[in-house]
Scaffold this active site. Structure first.
Site, PDB file in Angstrom:
ATOM      1  N   CYS A 158       2.477 124.475 -24.448  1.00 29.59           N
ATOM      2  CA  CYS A 158       1.357 125.164 -25.095  1.00 29.59           C
ATOM      3  C   CYS A 158       0.909 126.355 -24.256  1.00 29.59           C
ATOM      4  O   CYS A 158       0.372 127.347 -24.797  1.00 29.59           O
ATOM      5  CB  CYS A 158       0.159 124.244 -25.294  1.00 29.59           C
ATOM      6  SG  CYS A 158       0.562 122.636 -25.981  1.00 29.59           S
TER       7      CYS A 158
ATOM      8  N   CYS B  98       5.549 123.753 -32.510  1.00 32.64           N
ATOM      9  CA  CYS B  98       4.528 122.983 -33.192  1.00 32.64           C
ATOM     10  C   CYS B  98       3.873 123.760 -34.313  1.00 32.64           C
ATOM     11  O   CYS B  98       3.035 123.223 -35.023  1.00 32.64           O
ATOM     12  CB  CYS B  98       3.460 122.564 -32.186  1.00 32.64           C
ATOM     13  SG  CYS B  98       2.756 123.991 -31.362  1.00 32.64           S
TER      14      CYS B  98
HETATM   15  S1  FES Z   1       0.873 121.373 -29.399  1.00 31.96           S
HETATM   16 FE1  FES Z   1       0.841 123.257 -30.401  1.00 31.96          FE
HETATM   17  S2  FES Z   1       0.042 124.609 -28.969  1.00 31.96           S
HETATM   18 FE2  FES Z   1      -0.142 122.678 -28.035  1.00 31.96          FE
END
Ligand code: FES
Ligand SMILES: Cc1ncc(COP(=O)(O)O)c(C=O)c1O
Ligand SMILES: Cc1ncc(COP(=O)(O)O)c(C=O)c1O
Ligand code: FES
Lengths: 388, 172, 388, 172
Positions: free
Chosen positions: D104, D33
């Protein structure tokens, strides 16, 4: 207008509790998109989850995630049939169905045929049922899907689904059951039936039209019909029809809770109708299987006269019935279902579908019978077939 | 579905029945829907005029209304005048029929013309086999046809749409 | 809860008149299946026809029959893209689209690619627009379909659709426009745009979710997506979502009647927001085209911080915004739209979509701005990127 | 979306900030992400114990909560104890994360372990290039993966579903 609805196969009225749930949703100022991550979205996601649980319970799905909400029976069927066929194409190209499936199945299969799939369409016996042994016989090493409806929307006849499901499972072929007219009316248990895919709609159990569902057993290889966003656990894209789904969830909950008492009432009406009929009309054929059929529908062919005329004359007396599947309206062909039962074209023309609901009484049927009696005489007196 | 004129003729059909010992009989079946109509004529020999007409119909609401309207239109007309009554005239007198019911009007005029033919044949001593008597009616009047499913232009006689792989009810 | 909805791109509240129309339909005891031939059916058919007329008027369709009701934007898009491609396959196998289409277009095209179709996906410039000349250049003798969205659901940027429509028409290529976020918000005229197919949904103009439509110009060669009964002039099978469609029809009527005053109000709010923004936050990028965009949406990237955190903190203060297309929730990829604009991954992460509606006021935006200011400071103080 | 423990740590994150002149720094980026986390350590040399810990995070709500929880868990622990804190421990201490946010939690433990490594390296006089410092984390822990679109069983590392021709966000 005060019409007596004996055309429940085309439309069921919303239950008061369903109306209330939908109106509450409509008036809920906090309604939002269930996919949104803020609080309003989460509240809506909870309502969606509740509806899914209710529907899963109604069909005894092992996991609510196996229930995908759709826009109705037709979408469910198209999704199931086309999605399973396309996703399993490299395994084979052969599909088995019956001659009496709903047009949503038949036309989906026709489209697949144009793309190289081969379809075996099994016939039914005079009583309207398919022989499970014929299904077993039709399976080849190319067979990837069997699609057989639970109950027929014109005759109400119920198929030996559990037997067919067992055969499909044994042969490792996917099994889709179009249970649109059964779910919520009679017990339907996806696990007992061994269904991998099962289509249903909300209106047959007094929920709103335009809301339905597809049961997809976990692990079933199937493509989405609607590609796009990641709603419905990635199986059906599109912003959800939340108000409709809430209505469907409420209807599912009530259907599960009241299944037995409703069935008893409906079956009682059926018994009354079948018993009384000979006192009001003669020369008719009952096309509904006496032992295996829905409790809320009777299909009769009135000899020498045509169904639309009967329907219109009954309508003049505020009695709503149908003469064939409402969605076939506009087509002038004799019903493929009735022809499959072995009816002649002219007998098929005289077919009436009488479908009552939990809101009907014996009085309603009594009114129908006495009115029908006059209508039949009038039309027969006009008929060139009757004189001969 | 039907307009008031059609409903009136459907609910109170005129000239229902059989003429015993008729001068002419026309009987047609609609190949599309299996419906049937029989027209009975009584002819005034001198005036070559339809003095009485009755019908029997096995068919939809529209077929019954067509029969009723047709017999009203033909009654009292000379044979020459009656021969000129077309399907379209009947549909128009009924102030229109739903598109997919237009073909029902075929039944009416066809049966009438056949009954007149039957009268003429009898006079001339001809006995036609049943099949020969069946009149073939034309599809539409040259208007363009479109597939109701995918809207492509179609041959008038197509019973299957190549474009979208659909069977066509023959009402396009 | 009393949330201020600045996430109108995910969900618009129903208008009071729409609620009323839907509740009336729900409470209407004579509601029936519009395909049924009896009186109750005919009454329902009339309601359906009225809604169709209202929607046809909103998009200036020449004939209401050109409007097909669907279960929403996703179904419309899938129907248009897949149906047009499959029906015209023998003419060619090439489709042109842009990089920033909604996932319903992108994923439909992906599925078609797997079936042998070739897709050219055009890039947009920094301002988010595609060059019509690039569309013209991409056309080959195999091209059967061009699909370009009217306005983008993340940036609000409006494409030069009329120019693209003219190019498509000139080259005799079918043109589909995904106008889900534009219809009912800004004027959309299918005839002026030369669209053969145009997808829309009811919620963007304050109708219910789960109801939408596809404009299909008369004569357009397209397959149905939902095969089955003969509803919707044989173009979309399935019992109609009558309650939803009635709501949509009412919403369409109001959208047409109040388009200009609504637009003025929304544009006024946009001007205010853009002007006030620098007084509350710094170091941001506006991703919405200043000249060609919806009046009700602003997309900004806040540097050094991540969007979900911003959204959640605003949510704590009862301010609902979104951080990317709501239907992309669950996917963790940076938005394909923002990357297409040339944003870096980290800038794309800080993207906020602020979408107001006719029910919002300057006070709402003022509340957003002052809250946002604090949220941005808090998050930047936590950010490893900001310190460096 | 998030439970109350997560929301509490998100809204009131513990140990936010920078330690000037830290004994160890760990910095990781989440390849999925693009989010980032930096952990700063102050070590009590005698006890080999984390005497202070702070974080900076550019990331989602879950990333911030993970950072906060992780620092709380690590604070005061010996290096040996801290090395044993796993991603799973953090997620469990938070009483669960949404399925698609489980990854995450990788950020947190990875950054902590890297900061400890950095401290060890400094002690040993090793200077590692940046890339080498990035820890690779494993996908899941051996559970079966299914395509979220068509539910077929998938290879853990698949980024595209052959069955249904879909790109996969790597959360299956
Ligand atoms: S979506 Fe990026 S760290 Fe949680
Ligand atoms: C057996 C059967 N299958 C499918 C359908 C299609 O369902 P819907 O009309 O909800 O799309 C129907 C409804 O008429 C049906 O009776
Ligand atoms: C541009 C665009 N196209 C298509 C869709 C899909 O519409 P729906 O969610 O109504 O299915 C959306 C909605 O998010 C959209 O914004
Ligand atoms: S005559 Fe058969 S449908 Fe009208």
């Amino acid at each position: 207008m005060n019409v007596i609805n004996l055309d429940h196969i085309s439309f069921n009225p919303l239950l008061p509790e369903v109306r209330e749930a939908m109106i509450d949703a409509i008036n809920n100022k906090d309604l939002h998109n269930p996919s949104s991550q803020h609080k309003a979205g989460e509240k809506s996601a909870e309502m969606l989850a509740q509806a899914r649980q209710n529907v899963a319970d109604l069909i005894n799905a092992a996991d609510p995630k196996e229930v995908v909400f759709t826009s109705g029976g037709t979408e469910s069927v198209n999704h199931a049939v086309k999605g399973a066929a396309m996703a399993n194409r490299e395994k084979g190209n052969h599909i088995i169905a019956t001659n009496i499936e709903h047009n949503s199945v038949i036309r989906s299969l026709k489209r697949l045929s144009a793309q190289g799939f081969k379809v075996t369409s099994l016939s039914v016996d005079e009583s309207g049922r398919v022989d499970p042994a014929a299904v077993a016989d039709a399976i080849t090493d190319q067979t990837i899907l069997i699609s057989v409806m639970h109950s027929n929307n014109e005759t109400g006849t119920i198929q030996p689904i559990a037997e067919i499901g067992a055969i499909a499972r044994e042969n490792k072929v996917l099994f889709h059951c179009d249970a649109v007219d059964s779910v919520g009316v009679v017990p339907v248990d996806v696990q007992a039936l061994n269904a991998d895919l099962l289509s249903f709609a909300s209106n047959p159990f007094y929920g709103p039209t335009g809301a339905g569902g597809l049961y997809i057993r976990r692990g079933t290889r199937i493509f989405p019909l609607l590609d796009g966003g990641v709603q419905e656990h990635n199986k059906r894209a599109g912003t959800e029809n939340l108000i409709g789904i809430i209505g469907m969830g409420k209807a599912a909950q009530l259907a599960a809770a009241h299944m037995e008492e409703r069935r008893a009432h409906l079956a009682d009406l059926k018994k009354y109708l079948v018993e009384q009929l000979p006192q009001y009309v003669d020369e008719y054929i009952i096309n509904t299987n006496p032992d295996h059929s829905l409790p809320n529908l009777l299909n009769i062919s009135l000899k020498y006269i045509e169904g639309e005329s009967v329907m219109l004359m009954l309508d003049e007396e505020n009695l709503a019935v149908s003469t064939k599947s409402a969605c076939a309206t506009g087509s002038l062909r004799a019903s493929h279902v009735l022809l499959s039962l072995g009816l002649s074209h002219s007998d098929a023309q005289g077919t009436l579908v009488i479908a009552w609901g939990i809101d009907n009484s014996k009085d309603d049927l009594q009114k129908l019978l006495s009115t029908l009696s006059g209508v039949v005489s009038t039309l027969r007196s006009m008929s060139p077939l009757y004189q001969k | 579905m039907y307009n008031q004129v059609v409903m009136d003729h459907f609910k109170n059909p005129r000239n229902v029945g059989v003429i015993e010992d008729p001068d002419g009989v026309g009987e047609v079946g609609n190949p599309l829907c299996g419906d049937m109509m029989t027209i009975y004529l009584k002819i005034d020999e001198n005036e070559k005029r339809i003095s009485d007409i009755k019908f029997q119909t096995f068919g939809c609401g529209s077929a019954i209304a067509v029969s009723s309207m047709l017999t009203e239109m033909a009654k009292g007309k000379t044979l020459d005048e009656a021969r000129k009554i077309s399907n379209k005239d009947v549909a128009e007198a009924l102030e229109g029929l739903p598109k997919n019911k237009l073909h029902c009007s075929n039944l009416g005029a066809d049966a009438l013309h056949m009954a007149i033919q039957d009268y003429d044949d009898k006079k001339a001593g001809i006995v036609r086999p049943r099949e020969e008597r069946e009149e073939k009616h034309e599809h539409g009047d040259g208007e363009t046809c479109y597939c109701p499913y995918c809207d492509v232009e179609l041959d008038e006689k197509a019973s299957f749409c190549e474009a979208c792989q659909r069977d066509l009810t023959e009402e396009h």
